[in-house]
Design a protein around this motif. Structure first.
Motif, PDB file in Angstrom:
ATOM      1  N   GLN A   1       0.833  -1.200   0.000  1.00  0.00           N
ATOM      2  CA  GLN A   1       0.000   0.000   0.000  1.00  0.00           C
ATOM      3  C   GLN A   1       0.867   1.250   0.000  1.00  0.00           C
ATOM      4  OE1 GLN A   1      -2.662   0.034   3.316  1.00  0.00           O
ATOM      5  NE2 GLN A   1      -3.314  -2.073   3.030  1.00  0.00           N
ATOM      6  N   GLU A   2       0.359   2.295  -0.585  1.00  0.00           N
ATOM      7  CA  GLU A   2       0.915   3.615  -0.350  1.00  0.00           C
ATOM      8  C   GLU A   2      -0.251   4.588  -0.249  1.00  0.00           C
ATOM      9  OE1 GLU A   2       2.185   5.416  -4.641  1.00  0.00           O
ATOM     10  OE2 GLU A   2       3.562   3.987  -3.728  1.00  0.00           O
ATOM     11  N   ALA A   3      -0.048   5.683   0.460  1.00  0.00           N
ATOM     12  CA  ALA A   3      -1.166   6.578   0.732  1.00  0.00           C
ATOM     13  C   ALA A   3      -0.691   8.009   0.854  1.00  0.00           C
ATOM     14  CB  ALA A   3      -1.877   6.162   2.021  1.00  0.00           C
ATOM     15  N   SER A   4      -1.603   8.939   0.565  1.00  0.00           N
ATOM     16  CA  SER A   4      -1.289  10.352   0.715  1.00  0.00           C
ATOM     17  C   SER A   4      -2.572  11.148   0.878  1.00  0.00           C
ATOM     18  CB  SER A   4      -0.511  10.870  -0.495  1.00  0.00           C
ATOM     19  OG  SER A   4      -1.309  10.808  -1.664  1.00  0.00           O
ATOM     20  N   ILE A   5      -2.425  12.330   1.450  1.00  0.00           N
ATOM     21  CA  ILE A   5      -3.517  13.290   1.548  1.00  0.00           C
ATOM     22  C   ILE A   5      -3.025  14.575   0.893  1.00  0.00           C
ATOM     23  CG2 ILE A   5      -5.095  14.526   3.071  1.00  0.00           C
ATOM     24  CD1 ILE A   5      -4.460  12.474   5.222  1.00  0.00           C
ATOM     25  N   PRO A   6      -3.612  14.972  -0.216  1.00  0.00           N
ATOM     26  CA  PRO A   6      -3.169  16.209  -0.869  1.00  0.00           C
ATOM     27  C   PRO A   6      -3.403  17.419   0.021  1.00  0.00           C
ATOM     28  CG  PRO A   6      -4.554  14.879  -2.331  1.00  0.00           C
ATOM     29  CD  PRO A   6      -4.686  14.298  -0.961  1.00  0.00           C
ATOM     30  N   ALA A   7      -2.618  18.449  -0.199  1.00  0.00           N
ATOM     31  CA  ALA A   7      -2.794  19.704   0.543  1.00  0.00           C
ATOM     32  C   ALA A   7      -4.121  20.344   0.175  1.00  0.00           C
ATOM     33  CB  ALA A   7      -1.650  20.655   0.225  1.00  0.00           C
ATOM     34  N   VAL A   8      -4.769  20.928   1.178  1.00  0.00           N
ATOM     35  CA  VAL A   8      -5.988  21.706   0.965  1.00  0.00           C
ATOM     36  C   VAL A   8      -5.812  23.009   1.736  1.00  0.00           C
ATOM     37  CG1 VAL A   8      -7.461  19.676   0.656  1.00  0.00           C
ATOM     38  CG2 VAL A   8      -7.128  20.626   2.943  1.00  0.00           C
ATOM     39  N   PRO A   9      -6.619  24.022   1.457  1.00  0.00           N
ATOM     40  CA  PRO A   9      -6.468  25.290   2.171  1.00  0.00           C
ATOM     41  C   PRO A   9      -6.472  25.099   3.692  1.00  0.00           C
ATOM     42  CG  PRO A   9      -7.942  25.578   0.320  1.00  0.00           C
ATOM     43  CD  PRO A   9      -7.659  24.109   0.403  1.00  0.00           C
ATOM     44  N   GLY A  10      -5.418  25.547   4.323  1.00  0.00           N
ATOM     45  CA  GLY A  10      -5.317  25.443   5.773  1.00  0.00           C
ATOM     46  C   GLY A  10      -4.708  24.151   6.279  1.00  0.00           C
ATOM     47  N   MET A  11      -4.430  23.184   5.385  1.00  0.00           N
ATOM     48  CA  MET A  11      -3.848  21.914   5.801  1.00  0.00           C
ATOM     49  C   MET A  11      -2.760  21.512   4.824  1.00  0.00           C
ATOM     50  SD  MET A  11      -7.198  19.689   6.971  1.00  0.00           S
ATOM     51  CE  MET A  11      -6.147  18.302   7.379  1.00  0.00           C
TER      52      MET A  11
END
Length: 239
Positions: A115-125
């Motif tokens: 597995q690999e995982a990520s959370i893209p940047a969003v405004p404020g995070m």
């Protein structure tokens, strides 16, 4: 349909970074390890996870059919052929900003889930990236009570901060073998039951898998943070 929650393996940046919400709407996925070398021990005793493009398995959870888990292609990673999936047991990233990819491979009688995982940047995070990880989910040549262990350091990278290192240990065990097991009124023969226990930061994550010969995963139970999630096979297509 269920969306994915974070495992205890990912809890470090929830507990240490105050701008990350604990109510992210993401459900548990399978535990994962850093990529180990190929395990070439033990000749296979059968095919307990048939891997071919367009093979698919549909699971039900809480009475609701999930998105089919389908093999959608192959990739060469570190000179090994992996089979790529569109989700894991129907757990998808639909409706969230979470991005994840799942692959499997088999080496002799040892089965891997990567597995690999990520959370893209969003405004404020900021963006968050989880290092590629891999587990041994089954050794079909082991006898009942046979075990394996894996220990590793998982790396979480949060944009703008130093990488976070987390120690993780997993113990796998064959609980039952060559049994008959019924799922959704269908009786399957030549079934292996596996237990995987993950320990991370004082949290324990327990998983149970039932694999039927020439069919694949027929039931999956995940117990984490006081909650139990079950997925049972409804239909399958194996080439």
């Amino acid at each position: 349909m269920k969306t994915i929650k974070f495992l205890p393996i990912y809890l470090l940046f929830f507990s240490t970074i105050t701008f990350v919400s604990c109510d992210s709407g993401i459900e548990p996925v399978d535990p994962a390890l850093n990529v180990p070398p190929d395990d070439n021990g033990g000749s296979t005793t059968g095919d307990y996870w048939p891997m071919a493009i367009n093979n698919s398995w549909t699971y039900a959870s809480e009475g609701e059919d999930q998105t089919p888990m389908k093999i959608i292609g192959t990739e060469s990673i570190n000179n090994s052929t992996y089979y790529k999936y569109d989700n894991f047991v129907g757990l998808t990233t639909e409706g969230s900003d979470f991005e994840g990819t799942v692959w499997t491979k088999k080496v002799n009688g040892t089965y891997y889930v990567r597995q690999e995982a990520s959370i893209p940047a969003v405004p404020g995070m900021p963006s968050v990236t989880i290092s590629p990880m891999e587990i041994i989910i089954l050794k079909d040549f082991l006898a009942v009570n046979g075990t394996w262990t894996q220990n590793f350091t998982q790396t979480t990278t949060i944009e703008g901060l130093p990488p976070i290192q987390t120690a993780v240990g997993i113990v796998g065990k064959i609980l039952e073998k060559d049994i008959e097991f019924t799922v959704n009124g269908v009786s399957y023969e030549n079934v292996i039951k596996v237990e995987l226990i993950q320990n991370t930061q004082g949290e324990t994550l327990t998983n149970y898998y039932w694999f039927a010969k020439n069919i694949g995963l027929i039931k999956y139970v995940n117990i984490a943070l006081g909650e139990t999630y079950e997925h049972e096979l409804v239909t399958y297509t194996v080439n």
